[in-house]
Write an enzyme that holds these catalytic residues in place. Structure first.
Site, PDB file in Angstrom:
ATOM      1  N   SER A   1       0.834  -1.196   0.000  1.00  0.00           N
ATOM      2  CA  SER A   1       0.000   0.000   0.000  1.00  0.00           C
ATOM      3  C   SER A   1       0.882   1.264   0.000  1.00  0.00           C
ATOM      4  CB  SER A   1      -0.960  -0.034   1.190  1.00  0.00           C
ATOM      5  OG  SER A   1      -1.978   0.928   1.043  1.00  0.00           O
TER       6      SER A   1
ATOM      7  N   HIS B   1      -7.331  -5.761  -0.770  1.00  0.00           N
ATOM      8  CA  HIS B   1      -6.157  -4.961  -0.441  1.00  0.00           C
ATOM      9  C   HIS B   1      -5.474  -5.509   0.806  1.00  0.00           C
ATOM     10  CE1 HIS B   1      -3.767  -1.317  -0.722  1.00  0.00           C
ATOM     11  NE2 HIS B   1      -3.916  -1.137   0.571  1.00  0.00           N
TER      12      HIS B   1
END
Length: 423
Positions: A263, A404
């Site tokens: 991320s 994610h």
């Protein structure tokens, strides 16, 4: 915030669990038919418009691109920053049924800033490749071992991760261990070095200067304010300092160091890896906008959204390209190309639309020409691969099932790349 209707409940849970915060962008595009036509700036054409056809010419072009990314996206790393000293080293402790050493030590800069480092390495005398990455909630969150020092630094409040009033509690221990499969890394004869990213730069504009930022005071007077580094630049510099320190510690082969990040820390890993060519391999996991995904696609998170919600991450110049990405002199395929001819592994997740998986693949595919210039087998494909079917050689790409996150499956692919390309 993005409408809850945009994501399935399971995907939302995964995003929040990963501490991700969405930008204020209620009309994010998730329709490929609405992606505007765009033209990517060239990689192998210099500022003088001359084609780059040799490895020598690439070195000049590389310097041009690195300068552009510093000026327009991440900010310029201040010159003359001090090198970290290893100020404290704990004796190694045998863990994982005696298969590994665990060690804690501290890096310090001029007595003004410090970072606590956690290392796991196989319990033998040979030097091994080392994964170097930052973590989100402190070293104590990587493993439930009560002997790991509990961080006392500022953190983003997170009930799920045991962070109360911006401080870690005992409930925080081991909360992100699933993201750091130490047993798997040790079994593949590699090491892990990690540190809390907030030691370097707390992830909030109100407190970002509580980390290493003061080290740059007086050292960036000649850098225009709009081009000064943000938190991503600080995290990247810290990763490079960790690599230098690895070369002074037993059992770690700094010449086979792998910088890794997920991320926002995937963005930092990329910026660290392109600036510091001492990293033998660079890993971007779901890094998205400002990381591996093409900005010009206008899919998921965009430059306008990310700079509005996280103004402290990048240099101020980047915010001027919100809504006018086509005016940027660079795009992320050029950033990925700066890793060449070293090893690059980019990963996406099929349900992580915010990070634009297709944009991450297209950037990787477009960058491949620089590995070909060097006569190195790179990605070698032009079509996005099937889910859970990695492709490539010195340039690797995979898109996995799920949302994610960084998972054991992801680590398995990175370790396979190390085995194939760094042994």
């Amino acid at each position: 915030m993005l409408s809850r209707r945009t994501f399935a409940t399971s995907t939302l849970a995964a995003l929040f669990a990963s501490s991700r915060i969405h930008a204020q962008e209620p009309e994010a595009n998730y329709d490929e038919a609405r992606v505007p036509a765009y033209t990517l700036p060239p990689i192998l054409v210099g500022a003088d418009r001359a084609a780059v056809r040799t490895k020598v010419a690439w070195r000049s072009r590389r310097a041009e691109l690195l300068d552009l990314f510093g000026a327009h996206m991440y900010g310029r790393t201040p010159p003359g920053l001090p090198t970290a000293t290893i100020s404290e080293v704990d004796a190694p402790v045998a863990v994982l049924d005696g298969r590994a050493w665990r060690q804690q030590w501290r890096l310090e800069w001029e007595g003004r800033a410090s970072v606590d480092v956690l290392v796991y390495r196989p319990r033998h005398d040979r030097q091994v490749p080392v994964f170097i990455g930052l973590n989100y909630f402190g070293n104590h969150a990587v493993d439930p071992d009560p002997a790991i020092r509990l961080s006392t630094r500022w953190m983003r409040t997170s009930e799920a991760n045991g962070i109360v009033n911006h401080r870690a509690t005992e409930a925080s221990r081991g909360t992100v261990a699933r993201r750091w499969p130490i047993d798997l890394v040790i079994a593949r004869d590699c090491a892990v070095m990690t540190a809390y990213y907030g030691d370097l730069a707390p992830d909030d504009p109100a407190v970002v200067r509580q980390g290493i930022a003061p080290l740059a005071d007086g050292r960036q007077d000649r850098i225009p304010e709009a081009e000064r580094w943000g938190a991503i630049g600080m995290w990247a510099w810290g990763l490079s300092q960790m690599r230098h320190a690895a070369g002074r510690m037993p059992g770690l082969d700094a010449g086979r160091s792998i910088v890794i990040g997920h991320s926002r820390l995937g963005k930092a890993a990329l910026w660290a890896g392109v600036q510091d060519e001492g990293f033998a391999m660079v890993v971007s996991n779901d890094s998205g906008c400002g990381g591996a995904a093409l900005s010009r696609r206008i899919y998921g998170e965009t430059i306008g959204g990310i700079t509005s919600s996280f103004p402290h991450w990048f240099c101020r110049t980047l915010s001027t390209y919100g809504g006018r990405e086509s005016a940027m002199p660079v795009d992320q395929h050029q950033l990925l190309a700066l890793v060449a001819p070293r090893v690059l592994h980019v990963a996406s997740a099929i349900d992580d639309r915010w990070a634009d998986p297709r944009g991450e693949f297209l950037a990787t595919q477009a960058a491949d020409e620089v590995w070909r210039l060097h006569g190195v087998n790179g990605l070698g494909v032009t079509e996005m691969p099937r889910v859970d079917k990695p492709v490539g050689a010195h340039v690797r790409y995979h898109i996995r099932t799920g949302g994610h996150d960084i998972t054991r499956y992801d680590w398995e692919q990175y370790l396979e790349t190390v085995t194939r390309e760094l042994r």
